[in-house]
Scaffold this active site. Structure first.
Site, PDB file in Angstrom:
ATOM      1  N   LYS A  15       0.998  -1.306   0.006  1.00  0.00           N
ATOM      2  CA  LYS A  15      -0.041  -0.104   0.069  1.00  0.00           C
ATOM      3  C   LYS A  15       0.845   1.316   0.080  1.00  0.00           C
ATOM      4  O   LYS A  15       2.084   1.066   0.226  1.00  0.00           O
ATOM      5  CB  LYS A  15      -0.908  -0.125   1.276  1.00  0.00           C
ATOM      6  N   ARG A 109      -9.776  -0.821  15.018  1.00  0.00           N
ATOM      7  CA  ARG A 109      -9.849  -0.367  13.483  1.00  0.00           C
ATOM      8  C   ARG A 109     -10.807  -0.772  12.842  1.00  0.00           C
ATOM      9  O   ARG A 109     -11.896  -0.810  12.811  1.00  0.00           O
ATOM     10  CB  ARG A 109      -8.410  -0.197  13.359  1.00  0.00           C
ATOM     11  N   TYR A 225      14.566  31.811   5.596  1.00  0.00           N
ATOM     12  CA  TYR A 225      13.214  32.356   6.263  1.00  0.00           C
ATOM     13  C   TYR A 225      13.504  32.687   7.716  1.00  0.00           C
ATOM     14  O   TYR A 225      13.913  31.815   8.343  1.00  0.00           O
ATOM     15  CB  TYR A 225      12.131  31.585   5.854  1.00  0.00           C
ATOM     16  N   MET A 272      10.576  25.089   1.110  1.00  0.00           N
ATOM     17  CA  MET A 272      10.046  24.219   0.330  1.00  0.00           C
ATOM     18  C   MET A 272      10.840  23.303  -0.652  1.00  0.00           C
ATOM     19  O   MET A 272      10.590  22.066  -0.520  1.00  0.00           O
ATOM     20  CB  MET A 272       8.802  24.969  -0.606  1.00  0.00           C
TER      21      MET A 272
HETATM   22  C1  PLP Z   1       0.103  -2.043   6.776  1.00  0.00           C
HETATM   23  C2  PLP Z   1      -0.539  -3.369   7.181  1.00  0.00           C
HETATM   24  C3  PLP Z   1       0.447  -4.473   7.375  1.00  0.00           C
HETATM   25  C4  PLP Z   1       2.113  -4.354   7.399  1.00  0.00           C
HETATM   26  O1  PLP Z   1       2.376  -3.535   8.517  1.00  0.00           O
HETATM   27  P1  PLP Z   1       3.810  -3.216   8.797  1.00  0.00           P
HETATM   28  O2  PLP Z   1       4.102  -2.842  10.207  1.00  0.00           O
HETATM   29  O3  PLP Z   1       4.393  -2.227   7.770  1.00  0.00           O
HETATM   30  O4  PLP Z   1       4.714  -4.725   8.629  1.00  0.00           O
HETATM   31  C5  PLP Z   1       0.039  -5.676   7.544  1.00  0.00           C
HETATM   32  N1  PLP Z   1      -1.461  -5.908   7.778  1.00  0.00           N
HETATM   33  C6  PLP Z   1      -2.171  -4.933   7.588  1.00  0.00           C
HETATM   34  C7  PLP Z   1      -3.645  -5.182   8.076  1.00  0.00           C
HETATM   35  C8  PLP Z   1      -1.813  -3.625   7.442  1.00  0.00           C
HETATM   36  O5  PLP Z   1      -2.683  -2.682   7.300  1.00  0.00           O
END
Ligand code: PLP
Length: 321
Positions: A15, A109, A225, A272
């Site tokens: 992701k 969550r 700045y 920036m």
């Molecule tokens: C992002 C995620 C992972 C990976 O977690 P890391 O801490 O980056 O290894 C695994 N399972 C789920 C459901 C996640 O959202």
């Protein structure tokens, strides 16, 4: 991470564009290393992954929020992770088929509550991977064993093909957390979520920035700045092509860039597109020379106040992947 996952297969969280490092760069490597499946958060991340792996190997963690997500899943083969009774009904009424199921065991969550496991909408699912997510795997917390216990209980009452619990840190806990499939993310990209991983995980991302110009400060000259740094004595400096638009946030002020092991302290505010460093330790450097960011992630987190996850995912598009 696969070697550390014992007899479990090892998937990969990809992701957020492989945690900022680029799907196009990372995904072929992870695929060729034998990753057993790939996890994205959003449906919008599926097309980028489809260029390298078949849809059946891609799981979408946020699940189907709209009917259009179900149609998209069918069109691409991507597999939804079902997170609620609502999502379960939506998936089934759109035609059903294999899916994954997230159960909440304490992170509060995403995922169905253990008490919802008996709902008819869950019984109607064809669950491949039954999964849960650890809240505190990067700590020695009683929560880990508690979540593990709850997950084992729920796995007994819910039909499924495979189980999955561990993220990167969870893999380092013990083999009781490995189940059938592990889901590392951070550690694939150089993050060290637990001390046990320190000797096994190398830095992956090596961001560099170029010197745009050098200049000599006289005593009393103020930099950048608001003139936050005032030279106490004549000081050679370099203006570097790096700023918060690149993900080098203001929290890095007070840290340093590096040239062949020599630390070049940042002077004044991060702008920036530019930072200024003290060249006293490397006065021979000139326009066009490259400097390293201190991106060994445990150090980066300490220096910037960011988490290792943040330090990776904020890296801007102007860095070549
Ligand atoms: C992002 C995620 C992972 C990976 O977690 P890391 O801490 O980056 O290894 C695994 N399972 C789920 C459901 C996640 O959202």
């Amino acid at each position: 991470m696969d070697a550390l996952s014992g007899s479990a297969a090892t998937g990969a969280a990809i992701k957020a564009d492989c945690y900022g490092l680029g799907v196009d760069t990372c995904l072929p490597v992870l695929r060729d290393a034998g990753a057993a499946g790939f996890f994205v958060a959003h449906w919008s991340e599926v097309p980028g992954a489809l260029a390298y792996v078949p849809g059946e190997k891609i799981a979408v963690l946020h699940g189907p929020l709209h009917d259009a997500d179900c149609s998209f899943a069918r069109a691409t083969g991507a597999v939804p992770v079902i997170n609620s009774l609502e999502q379960a009904r939506r998936w089934t009424s759109s035609g059903g088929g294999p899916c994954h199921l997230m159960v909440d065991t304490g992170i509060n969550r995403l995922g169905i509550a253990p008490g919802e496991a008996g709902d008819p909408s869950i019984a109607a699912l064809e669950v491949d991977v039954l999964m849960s997510h650890l809240a505190s795997a990067d700590e020695d917390s009683d929560r880990n064993a508690q979540q593990s216990r709850r997950f084992a209980e729920i796995a007994q009452s819910l039909p499924h093909k495979r189980t999955s619990l561990a993220n990167s840190a969870g893999i380092a806990l013990d083999e009781g957390f490995h189940h059938d499939l592990t889901r590392p993310g951070l550690s694939l990209y150089g993050g060290i979520a637990r001390a046990e991983l320190g000797s096994r995980i190398r830095q992956v991302a090596f961001p560099q920035a170029a010197i745009l110009q050098t200049r000599q400060l006289g005593t009393g000259d103020a930099v950048g700045y608001n003139g936050e740094f005032v030279a106490p004595s004549p000081t050679p400096t370099a203006i570097v092509s790096l700023g918060y638009a690149d993900g080098f946030l203001r929290g890095w002020g007070g840290a340093y860039l590096i040239h062949e092991g020599r630390k070049l302290p940042l002077l004044g505010k991060v702008s920036m597109d530019m930072v200024v460093v003290d060249l006293s330790a490397a006065p021979e450097l000139a326009e066009g020379d490259w400097l390293d960011l201190p991106y060994y992630l445990p150090d980066a987190a300490r220096l910037s106040g960011l988490s290792q996850y943040e330090a990776l995912t904020v890296l801007g598009r102007r860095f070549r992947r």
